[in-house]
Design a protein around this motif. Structure first.
Motif, PDB file in Angstrom:
ATOM      1  N   UNK A   1      54.054 -47.868-108.105  1.00  0.00           N
ATOM      2  CA  UNK A   1      53.918 -48.542-109.398  1.00  0.00           C
ATOM      3  C   UNK A   1      54.804 -47.903-110.461  1.00  0.00           C
ATOM      4  N   UNK A   2      54.910 -46.564-110.421  1.00  0.00           N
ATOM      5  CA  UNK A   2      55.778 -45.884-111.387  1.00  0.00           C
ATOM      6  C   UNK A   2      57.251 -46.213-111.120  1.00  0.00           C
ATOM      7  N   UNK A   3      57.593 -46.269-109.837  1.00  0.00           N
ATOM      8  CA  UNK A   3      58.970 -46.611-109.499  1.00  0.00           C
ATOM      9  C   UNK A   3      59.285 -48.048-109.920  1.00  0.00           C
TER      10      UNK A   3
ATOM     11  N   UNK B   1      45.297 -55.828-102.939  1.00  0.00           N
ATOM     12  CA  UNK B   1      45.323 -56.750-104.067  1.00  0.00           C
ATOM     13  C   UNK B   1      46.146 -56.155-105.218  1.00  0.00           C
ATOM     14  N   UNK B   2      45.961 -54.860-105.448  1.00  0.00           N
ATOM     15  CA  UNK B   2      46.687 -54.208-106.546  1.00  0.00           C
ATOM     16  C   UNK B   2      48.199 -54.275-106.330  1.00  0.00           C
ATOM     17  N   UNK B   3      48.630 -53.878-105.142  1.00  0.00           N
ATOM     18  CA  UNK B   3      50.074 -53.867-104.887  1.00  0.00           C
ATOM     19  C   UNK B   3      50.607 -55.291-104.774  1.00  0.00           C
ATOM     20  N   UNK B   4      49.780 -56.222-104.254  1.00  0.00           N
ATOM     21  CA  UNK B   4      50.202 -57.619-104.134  1.00  0.00           C
ATOM     22  C   UNK B   4      50.475 -58.247-105.482  1.00  0.00           C
ATOM     23  N   UNK B   5      49.591 -58.008-106.444  1.00  0.00           N
ATOM     24  CA  UNK B   5      49.810 -58.524-107.797  1.00  0.00           C
ATOM     25  C   UNK B   5      51.073 -57.909-108.407  1.00  0.00           C
TER      26      UNK B   5
END
Length: 1400
Positions: free
Chosen positions: A712-714, A771-775
């Motif tokens: 997410x930071x990247x 779900x988090x990474x998919x969004x």
């Protein structure tokens, strides 16, 4: 329990009042109980074991809850409980539970990562120790698991007896042999046998045991292995007793050989085998044992002890452990060719093998003729009596001390042996050959055959001085290198030695952990001897074959670390040594050498001593990390074979990485880009490698949590620095998407695969990371803006993979990305063809691989349709695309559901549904892919005819041309074709082969003709043509001579919603198997659908049955309708026609009586209908399936009446012709047939037809039936002349006793005849006499004259021989046929009327 309701009653927090251990036991019992029930049908043994553990936990739980235990006993009981839970979790493949010292479950949020990792290691070790304890207690160790755990095997052999009348002492040599490679794979096991039938060493009686060791997995995969026994007689030249002269003794002479196939024993199919080759021969006991010699001696001391002979494999074992020092050279005497010289016959040549040093001193006791025997200094070969070209293939092992190898050579001397002792003593050595064991470059003698130079020995004293020949070439190759000819029969002089005309070949195999045949590796191992070449040797190591390196793994590692340590003040060699170490670790990581991983582990633990090397290696590692451009080494670093290697590297590397990142210039996009690129690749590799064991769920989830945060930071960095037009990095974004999808689809995050308890724990603690990474992926995609088109179609596959994850909200959020892709491509190219092609291809692979479900199909349909219909330009084309993909998914889901079904017919149906779909949408590549899936299914079921028709569909896609074959056309490795014509040729040959096996020779001939045309007129391949024509000739002969079974055909209806969609409420025609009755076919159907109910009626079922939730099967036999090819324009043999009665058929009929309307008391036939259902299949049978779907039509009763009258007339006519051809036939069948028709009660059987159809009312209601009614009247009229001929024959043959019966029948016929002729006119059949006359005229006609005769025929134009000429008249087995239609159209005789002459 206490409930706290803070504030308003919206949330309830439940705080358990039980001890944490009690909660854990309760949860564990619930989880185990589910698995326990499933074990009942899988493994009763495991079921009982888990039951005992459950009972123990229940009992202990009760004791803890009682609160009556003292503290010390409670503490001890807690240990027992946690140990039992951990052990049970391991054997049930559940997650490892990590605890603190008191047995409480560790909270990962309150524990450092390092502490958590150490706790996992401790817990895993404790569970492993417990498992080992359980194994020790269990005496019956599972053999299969035991064999799977070891890379080495041995064959135990116990020689019971040699029952063979030899007459002299003998040597019994046993070895393993590969008959396909034609080579021995083991040393000999040698037993010396005395002439009295006992071992020469009497102490070894009943203890003749050996183990053939070093066998590996490759040996177990050999197609065939034989156990070979050779018996060599030791004594006289010939077995005879002659006292007049003394015979030479001690000669080794061939006696016999025995061979037994031991493949099943080696493969483990037979565990223990007592074998005898024959009633007189060798009796042995054989058993395969797991492990190397050390393990075997430890685990099977009752079989293998220190006295057991060890016969090693001629070659290295698959794993060479440190400490396994070996220095064996196997020498095989292959063959020779010896001139007879001054003798009248060929020599009896004996070869003596010995080892000498360069000073001419013989090395004693270095030759081993076989395991179980003492070392010898000289080995004497078998003697073949008067054979000019002996072929020995005798192998001995030469074991020389390592320090003596470079000074040693093999010496072969040749001597003629005589039968008579007095002559034999005078025979001297006549020739010599030699070969050095060490080459000029310091490497060992090469493996393989060596053609040695045979030197003539003129003076035996020369042998004592090795210097006289050691300077000379020893092989023909060396001789050529020195400029001499190695061919020719004349003798050559080299110094003081003369080259003989004789020849001699040996082969050698070096099995040494100290001697190498590779120059580069030798240079590294002996680096101290020439340090100037050290840099070159280190670089050359990377080019050495991996198999050679791993053989000398310990010595190589020792050399590398010694180089580093002995040059500790310098960094000259550090990088090269580091590269070499990475190269070696990479080798071990390779699947080919991964079984050497234990060797590396053992070296690190027990042999590694260069402690200061750590500092130097770390410095080199840091240098590589700092120098980011050199990324190749970093890639190799993460190819370590085990989690431990990765852990070590990560501990040392990540700190350096962090420092490097900190020191970076924040404004340097290039550095940031390189760093992100490397990190994305590294993370993706780590995600794919499963660094931690699968049951370390907490560590895996902690790792995923870190990855998620980092990704997410990247992503933020990508959006900020690499999204605008100037700095956009396509590869960087591409790597990001692939990393994110890899993270989302990794196995450890697929919650639906876990138990409900585990799923709840993960969701409660970590949430659904998918779900988090998919969004996040969705947002990143939409952020791309104008750059999206650059990722189409490459990103279609990864996005599809993400949307297929069975998480509803994730699917709803990500499926719209597909519409966005369609829009992007449409705006760019005015179509979305690339996207469509890619998603169809990827969807096929994904669904077949197990992804996707009914819910996904519904969501895909709903979401994309909503988006498409709102779009101005994509409304129509988009909807068409969505419907197409939904149809594809339906078929693919059906196919996947049924793919592993035992019922191959269902699998075939699904496969055909899919391939027809791909054909419809013109996806040729996928269409061919499923054609071969279908073909493979047919071959599994021996459906060779259907396999041929399936392959024919592929062949039809090809042209007879030189056009290049596209890659998708040759999907099978077996086809080697560059052009379409070549591939079509290969396919046709295979199809013809399958048609032949299926006895479909007519189809094979048709294809053969097409192929023959190509061979004859296009390829001009007459050799292939001749072979093909021979096959065709055989096919024609088979058609005429071979009796082929006629299969029955069955109509099958599958009714009810309980059936799969591809057969639900449909009717199929099935082609039965050879000689299969309907009862057997029905039983087979009901076996496939055990819950189905068989319907008792053949009437079509109502909607109540079709819509019910059950399964109903309707089955009955149908009759195929002959559709004879147009080429058969004249009558042909029944053997030819019979093929078409049951093949190449598409129409099938089934008749059943039905009543329509109310019953008529005056005429029961008026509303009695015969419902004849004609089933027309979609394709002809046989075809690519043994069944096809059908449609049906109903036939009216008028047509049934016409068919019935036609059949009756044919029946009368056929019986009349039979009596004309054979006057001796019994008359009773004819009597019954005629009387049944002319009887007044029946009156021809047509009276009721008159009442039903020949009325004004019927004609008024059915004017369209006028022609049919006229045809029925015509058939009624034609019945009279047939009956007349039958009654005439009956009158001639009737006996006097039956004369009154005949007269009554004649009277009835006259009455019937008057009625019919009055109402329907007169018809006449050409008389029998005229027929005979016509036949005689026809047979004598030679086109030389015109023959005329007269016949009276009724003037009624319609009745002119309309029927009689269409029949076949037979006399004296001669067939005569004239078509009535030809007569009517004046094509044969011209127009005629009563009294006309017939002219030929």
């Amino acid at each position: 329990m206490h409930s706290f309701l803070p504030g308003v009653l919206q949330h309830e927090t439940v705080i358990p009042n039980e001890l944490p251990l009690i909660q854990e036991v309760t949860t564990t019992l619930r989880e185990w109980s589910i698995i326990w029930r499933q074990l009942y049908v899988v493994s009763i043994k495991m079921f009982r074991s888990v039951r005992h553990m459950i009972y123990d936990l229940i009992e202990w739980r009760s004791q803890i809850l009682s609160g009556t235990l003292p503290q010390d006993e409670l503490k001890e009981l807690k240990k027992k409980v946690t140990a039992k839970i951990d052990y049970g979790n391991r054997i049930l493949d559940l997650d490892l539970v990590v605890r603190d010292e008191d047995g409480n479950i560790l909270d990962p949020e309150q524990t450092s990562t390092i502490s958590l990792f150490r706790a996992h290691e401790i817990a895993s070790k404790q569970v492993e120790e417990r498992l080992q304890e359980e194994k020790k207690q269990n005496i019956d160790i599972n053999r299969q698991a035991k064999f799977a755990a070891t890379p080495s095997f041995a064959l135990f052999v116990n020689l019971k007896n040699v029952v063979c009348k030899i007459g002299e002492d003998a040597e019994v040599l046993m070895s393993l042999y590969d008959p396909l490679e034609s080579k021995f794979i083991s040393e000999n096991y040698l037993v010396r046998w005395s002439s009295c039938g006992l071992p020469k060493d009497i102490d070894r009686l009943h203890n003749l045991r050996a183990v053939f060791t070093d066998l590996g997995s490759k040996d177990l995969k050999r197609e065939k292995i034989s156990f070979v026994c050779q018996i060599v007689r030791v004594g006289r030249m010939e077995l005879r007793d002659n006292n007049t002269r003394k015979l030479t003794s001690g000669l080794r002479r061939p006696f016999g050989v025995a061979v037994m196939d031991v493949t099943d024993i080696i493969n483990g199919k037979e565990y223990f085998n007592n074998c005898g080759f024959c009633t007189t021969g060798l009796w042995v006991t054989l058993k395969l044992l797991p492990g190397d010699i050390h393990q075997i001696r430890k685990e099977f001391p009752h079989l293998v002890d220190r006295s057991t002979a060890v016969a090693r494999k001629m070659g290295f074992p698959e794993i060479i452990m440190p400490g396994d020092v070996r220095n064996d050279i196997y020498v095989t005497l292959v063959q020779g060719d010896f001139d007879k010289g001054s003798k009248t016959t060929a020599k009896n040549v004996e070869v003596t093998v010995s080892v000498y040093d360069e000073d001419g001193k013989r090395l004693e006791s270095v030759i081993f003729p076989g395991a179980g025997d003492e070392a010898i200094s000289e080995y004497k070969s078998v003697i073949y009596y008067q054979v000019k070209q002996p072929r020995w293939f005798e192998t001995v092992k030469v074991a020389i001390p390592i320090e003596d190898v470079n000074r040693s050579h093999l010496r072969f001397t040749f001597r003629h042996r005589s039968s008579q002792d007095s002559k034999d003593k005078s025979e001297k050595i006549f020739a010599l050959a030699f070969v050095k064991l060490m080459r000029y470059d310091g490497t060992t003698l090469r493996d393989g055959e060596h053609d040695l130079i045979v030197y003539k020995v003129e003076f035996s004293k020369k042998l004592e001085d090795a210097s006289t020949y050691l300077s000379l070439p020893s092989t023909k190759i060396e001789l050529e290198e020195k400029g001499h000819s190695a061919t020719g029969k004349s003798m050559q002089n080299l110094g003081s030695c003369t080259i003989s005309k004789d020849s001699f070949q040996i082969s050698t195999l070096v099995c040494s952990t100290k001697l190498t045949q590779n120059v580069d590796l030798l240079g590294l191992l002996k680096w101290r001897s020439n340090t100037n070449l050290l840099q070159q040797n280190l670089k050359q190591l990377m080019k050495v074959d991996g198999g050679e390196v791993v053989k000398f793994l310990q010595d190589t590692l020792d050399a590398l670390f010694n180089i580093m340590m002995e040059n500790s003040e310098s960094e000259t060699f550090d990088t090269l040594v580091f590269d070499a170490l990475v190269f070696i670790i990479g080798l071990i990581a390779d699947r080919k050498f991964q079984h050497f991983n234990p060797v590396l582990e053992t070296y690190i633990k027990k042999h590694f001593s260069a402690t200061l090397a750590y500092t130097k290696l770390t410095k080199v590692l840091k240098t590589y990390v700092d120098n980011a451009e050199k990324c190749g080494i970093t890639d190799q670093l993460f190819k370590g074979p085990t989690q431990r290697h990765v852990q070590i590297i990560m501990e040392k590397l990540l700190r350096t990485v962090n420092r490097t990142v900190i020191s970076m210039g924040r404004d340097s996009e290039l550095i940031v880009s390189d760093f992100l690129m490397e990190t994305f690749i590294m993370f993706k590799n780590l995600i794919g490698k499963n660094v931690y064991p699968f049951d370390w769920v907490i560590m895996n989830m902690m790792q995923n949590k870190v990855f998620l945060r980092a990704i997410n930071q990247y992503a933020d960095m990508l959006n900020k620095k690499f999204l605008d037009q100037a700095n956009f990095e396509l590869q960087l974004w591409n790597n990001y998407f692939h990393l994110a999808v890899a993270f989302l689809t990794q196995e450890s995050l697929q919650l639906e695969n876990f138990s409900s308890a585990k799923r709840a724990k993960i969701l409660n603690k970590y949430g659904d990371m998918r779900r988090q990474i998919g969004f996040e992926i969705r947002d990143m995609w939409y952020n791309l803006g104008q750059h999206k088109i650059k990722f189409i179609p490459e990103m279609v596959g990864p996005i599809l993979e993400m949307t297929l994850i069975p998480e509803t909200e994730l699917r709803k959020a990500t499926i719209p990305i597909f519409f966005d892709m369609m829009q992007c491509e449409f705006h760019s190219t005015r179509s979305f063809q690339m996207f469509e092609n890619e998603i169809i291809t990827k969807l096929d692979h994904e669904v077949e691989g197990g992804r996707g479900d009914e819910q996904y199909k519904v969501l895909f349909d709903k979401i994309l349709l909503e988006h498409c219909r709102k779009h101005k330009y994509l409304a129509k084309s988009g909807e068409t695309f969505v419907k197409l993909v939904v149809r594809l998914m339906e078929r693919l889901l059906d196919y996947r559901t049924i793919m592993h079904d035992e019922n191959k017919e269902n699998r075939m149906s699904c496969t055909v549904n899919v391939l027809n779909f791909y054909k419809e949408i013109e996806r040729e590549e996928m269409y061919i892919r499923y054609l071969y899936k279908l073909c493979d299914l047919h071959k599994e079921c021996d459906n060779y005819t259907e396999a041929a028709y399936t392959l024919l569909l592929h062949a039809k896609l090809l042209k007879w041309s030189e056009e290049a074959c596209a890659a998708h056309l040759t999907q099978r490795d077996g086809y080697q074709a560059a052009t379409q014509g070549q591939l079509k040729d290969q396919l046709y040959q295979e199809i013809i082969h399958y048609f032949d096996k299926g006895k479909m020779w007519e189809e094979a001939i048709a294809l053969g003709k097409e192929l023959a045309e190509q061979y004859e007129n296009e390829m001009f391949d007459y050799e292939q043509l001749s072979e093909l024509l021979r096959k065709q000739a055989q096919f024609y002969e088979n058609i005429v001579k071979v009796i082929r079974p006629k299969p029955d055909y069955f109509a099958v209806g599958y009714y009810g919603q309980g059936f799969p969609t591809f057969i639900r409420n449909k009717v199929f025609i099935y082609r039965g198997k050879e000689y299969e009755r309907r009862e057997d076919f029905e039983a087979r159907l009901l076996t496939q659908f055990p819950n189905a109910e068989k319907m008792k009626t053949t009437s079509p079922p109502g909607d109540d049955i079709k819509n019910s939730s059950g399964q109903y099967i309707q089955c009955f036999t149908v009759k195929p309708k002959l559709d004879l090819p147009s080429k058969f324009h004249r009558p042909v043999s029944e053997q030819i026609v019979s093929f078409y009665r049951v093949n190449e058929v598409q129409r099938f009929e089934y008749s059943r009586p039905v009543r329509k309307g109310e019953k008529n008391p005056d005429n029961e036939f008026a509303n009695m209908w015969i419902e004849r259902t004609i089933y027309v299949t979609a394709y002809k049978l046989p075809g690519i399936l043994r069944w096809f779907e059908v449609k049906s039509v109903e036939i009216s009763p008028l047509e049934n009446a016409i068919e019935t009258m036609q059949l009756t007339n044919d029946k009368i006519n056929n019986m009349v012709q039979q009596h004309l051809n054979d006057p001796n036939l019994p008359i009773n069948p004819l009597s019954m047939l005629l009387n049944g028709i002319v009887d007044p009660a029946v009156m021809g059987g047509f009276t009721n037809y008159e009442k039903a159809f020949f009325t004004d009312r019927y004609m008024h209601e059915h004017p369209e039936d006028h022609d049919k009614i006229e045809k029925l009247k015509d058939l009624i009229a034609w019945q009279i002349p047939f009956l007349a001929e039958g009654i005439r024959i009956h009158g001639e043959k009737v006996t006097e006793a039956l004369r009154p019966f005949h007269e009554r029948m004649e009277a009835c016929f006259r009455q019937l005849k008057d009625k019919v002729e009055k109402q329907y006119g007169v018809r006449a059949v050409v008389s029998y006499l005229l027929t005979l006359c016509f036949l005689d005229i026809w047979n004598s006609f030679k086109f030389k004259a015109v023959v005329c005769f007269s016949v009276t025929i009724p003037t009624d134009e319609k009745s002119k021989v309309d029927y009689c000429w269409s029949s076949c008249f037979c006399h004296s087995n001669k067939l005569f046929s004239v078509a009535a239609s030809s007569l009517r159209h004046n094509q044969v005789f011209g127009g005629f009327s009563s009294g006309d002459l017939f002219c030929i």
